[in-house]
Design an enzyme around this catalytic site. Sequence first.
Site, PDB file in Angstrom:
ATOM      1  CB  SER A   1      -6.464  13.455  11.044  1.00  0.00           C
ATOM      2  OG  SER A   1      -7.809  13.051  10.987  1.00  0.00           O
TER       3      SER A   1
ATOM      4  CG  HIS B   1      -1.768  13.250  10.459  1.00  0.00           C
ATOM      5  ND1 HIS B   1      -1.952  14.380  11.220  1.00  0.00           N
ATOM      6  CD2 HIS B   1      -2.765  13.275   9.526  1.00  0.00           C
ATOM      7  CE1 HIS B   1      -2.999  15.049  10.778  1.00  0.00           C
ATOM      8  NE2 HIS B   1      -3.507  14.405   9.753  1.00  0.00           N
TER       9      HIS B   1
ATOM     10  CD  GLU C   1       0.713  15.966  13.654  1.00  0.00           C
ATOM     11  OE1 GLU C   1       0.815  16.582  14.715  1.00  0.00           O
ATOM     12  OE2 GLU C   1      -0.382  15.557  13.219  1.00  0.00           O
TER      13      GLU C   1
ATOM     14  CG  ASN D   1      -6.220  17.417  12.699  1.00  0.00           C
ATOM     15  OD1 ASN D   1      -6.446  18.413  12.034  1.00  0.00           O
ATOM     16  ND2 ASN D   1      -5.954  16.245  12.150  1.00  0.00           N
TER      17      ASN D   1
END
Length: 288
Positions: A119, A140, A152, A190
């Site tokens: 992440s 991700h 992602e 993130n």
Amino acid sequence: MEVRKIGVVGAGQMGSGIAQVAAQAGYEVVLRDLEEGYLERALTSIRRSMGKLLEKGRLDQETHDAALARISTTLHLSDLGDCDLVVEAIVEHEPAKLELFRELDGLVKPGAILASNTSSIPITRLAAGTRRPERFIGMHFMNPVPLMELVEVIRGHLTDDETAQTVLRVARRMGKTPVEVNDYPGFVSNRVLLPMINEAIQCVMEGVATPEAIDQVMKLGMNHPMGPLALADLIGLDTCLSIMEVLHRGLGDKYRPSPLLRRMVEAGLLGRKSGRGFYRYDEKGNRI
């Protein structure tokens, strides 16, 4: 390249979810972890999740049964040797991931793709630990994997076009919407989300408001489906801290983790998985 068999390393919350959506998409899946108990818990979680989809009519009985039959488990990395794609979903700790990928690189067939569900850790750094950086990519998934649409997709510096296109096709077949982003610490999701969570934790530490009040403000005022502190408990405070540390190292001081976040992790208050974080939870992860 055609993908028929997918390996998933790590049978925790993310790994079990990835195994589930891969099996539902028709892929043969091998799920690996270090202990039989982890694998049993993962299968229980997958059965529970798929049972809910069956009850809601989002899966029919035949699809449900066939998907479960496509998942096998193992304690041995060597059992992933004939997989076309292996997705890593272990702890968010760079040395552990690098060690795993070095081992996988020597075990899986030459044409196989290695993917990380990291992440936050830059994909190029992880790919550099293998002899196949052109067939290494970030994939991700969002939590909970069976319900969240986004994946992602992050190319490393040497990831080739065939690898990227193959992974995009796999993600779409899993019912996901893949979004390509560039290889920076935290990627997009993130880099934006964790500083918000970190600031919410800082607000608790400074006494600005209670966790309940902070979460209510974000839910009612910003239309978030879940408050940032409840979300931190879901993600795991240890994982939140690991991501913030990656962001801090890679992007500078404004991403420094809150001291309260560090203290809570040191105290073992990790959120749902430990039964206590900003809130308390029962054995099934329900808030009490």
